[in-house]
Design an enzyme around this catalytic site. Sequence first.
Site, PDB file in Angstrom:
ATOM      1  CG  PHE A 133      27.727-138.748  -0.487  1.00 51.19           C
ATOM      2  CD1 PHE A 133      26.660-139.628  -0.532  1.00 51.19           C
ATOM      3  CD2 PHE A 133      27.679-137.610  -1.299  1.00 51.19           C
ATOM      4  CE1 PHE A 133      25.569-139.400  -1.362  1.00 51.19           C
ATOM      5  CE2 PHE A 133      26.602-137.367  -2.132  1.00 51.19           C
ATOM      6  CZ  PHE A 133      25.535-138.270  -2.166  1.00 51.19           C
ATOM      7  CD  GLN A 291      18.318 -94.929  17.655  1.00 57.46           C
ATOM      8  OE1 GLN A 291      18.510 -94.436  16.546  1.00 57.46           O
ATOM      9  NE2 GLN A 291      17.305 -94.562  18.440  1.00 57.46           N
ATOM     10  N   GLY A 352      37.707-104.125  14.949  1.00 59.34           N
ATOM     11  CA  GLY A 352      39.033-104.625  14.582  1.00 59.34           C
ATOM     12  C   GLY A 352      39.374-105.944  15.231  1.00 59.34           C
ATOM     13  CD  GLU A 375      25.397-131.984   2.512  1.00 59.02           C
ATOM     14  OE1 GLU A 375      26.441-131.433   2.111  1.00 59.02           O
ATOM     15  OE2 GLU A 375      25.391-132.885   3.359  1.00 59.02           O
TER      16      GLU A 375
END
Length: 404
Positions: A133, A291, A352, A375
């Site tokens: 394209f 948490q 890390g 796009e």
Amino acid sequence: MTVTVDAGTGAATELDPEVFDDVLASVRAFVRGKVVPLEEVIDAEDRMPEEIVVAAREMGLYGFTIPQQYGGLGVSVSQEVRLVTELGWTTPALRSLFGTNNGIAGQVLIRAGTSAQRADWLPRLASGALASFALTEEGAGSDPSGMTTRAVRTEQGWRIDGAKRFITNAPSADVFMVFAQVDVDGTDRITVFLVPADVPGITVGPRDSKMGQKGAASAEVFLDGVLVGHDAVVGGEEALGSGYRTALTSLAHGRIHIAALCVGMMERLLVEAGDQAAQRVQGGRPIGEHQLIAGLLADMQTDLAAGRALVAEAARAWDAGEDRSMLPSAAKYFCSEAVGRCADRAVQIFGGSGYMRGVAVERMYRDARLFRIYEGTSQIQQVILGRHVVAEARERLTRAGGAR
């Protein structure tokens, strides 16, 4: 067997559900069993192993959106997004092999080509020929109005001069869908030309060296006095000047496709991050029990669930002919941004080690960045969505008699 029909081509656009389920299972096994083990090699060598290319061709992946009458699988968009989600589990270079055939380049022919152009090229694409394209230029990316590539009518046909950049699969393309300015009744208007790659005057530059998505080839394309026949105008010469509309339609379809790919990558990222959170121990317990790590996983899960639902709705609305503009932009905008957030969180959960080459989430972090650009950038999607909201508001106010 449920079959929908494309209004443009009259071709069946849905594969038999039982057959599709078999295809989906085969793709999943192929991706996870054959491609995933080669991800590090693909990334390091910046190439796709030939055995993967051959296998993808034999599986029909080069033409899964191409109508069955032309040798493709003829999936609906709702089926396409499920298939592409499976492809998103691994390196985007796999999907890039055949993505333009099924997406932005192939859709140009499917939706805008003449019957002769479709009959000539779609069977080739379905069997493994490559289409590119060729829209983007140095000064014409998200806004194609600045395009400088030009086509001039000659006695033999058309002469095309210009340059394109970032063209996926350009180094190995068999045909280019070239967008060029044409003088139509004194006004420059964009037109699409079907240009075989072996036509004299086409030169493809060196492969681009990219941040991520290694193994997916892109390059500049130069057109210097390229001569094609009158029959090279996609849609016939009566379609002169309709290239902008064709590009928008192809890109809108491509946005749903890319959104589904992002969903597949989010699924993989969540699995990688979840496994790490369950296995890595800090402070005497798995980090997933802390948490703040649980919060990162929760955000990833929520982005994935929202993206999956949005893509499914965008595909459903496309197949039903209800929305082929707003929802594709919304899906692409949300999912391309969400996969970037998920990749960032996954690297954070790995700590890390997530910054080290050879770890899947490090590669995926680099791969994900491009989805917010092609796009149509996230900013272009914002413009499209904002205009849609304002247009709806004006229409609503007009109906209510309160337009200002």
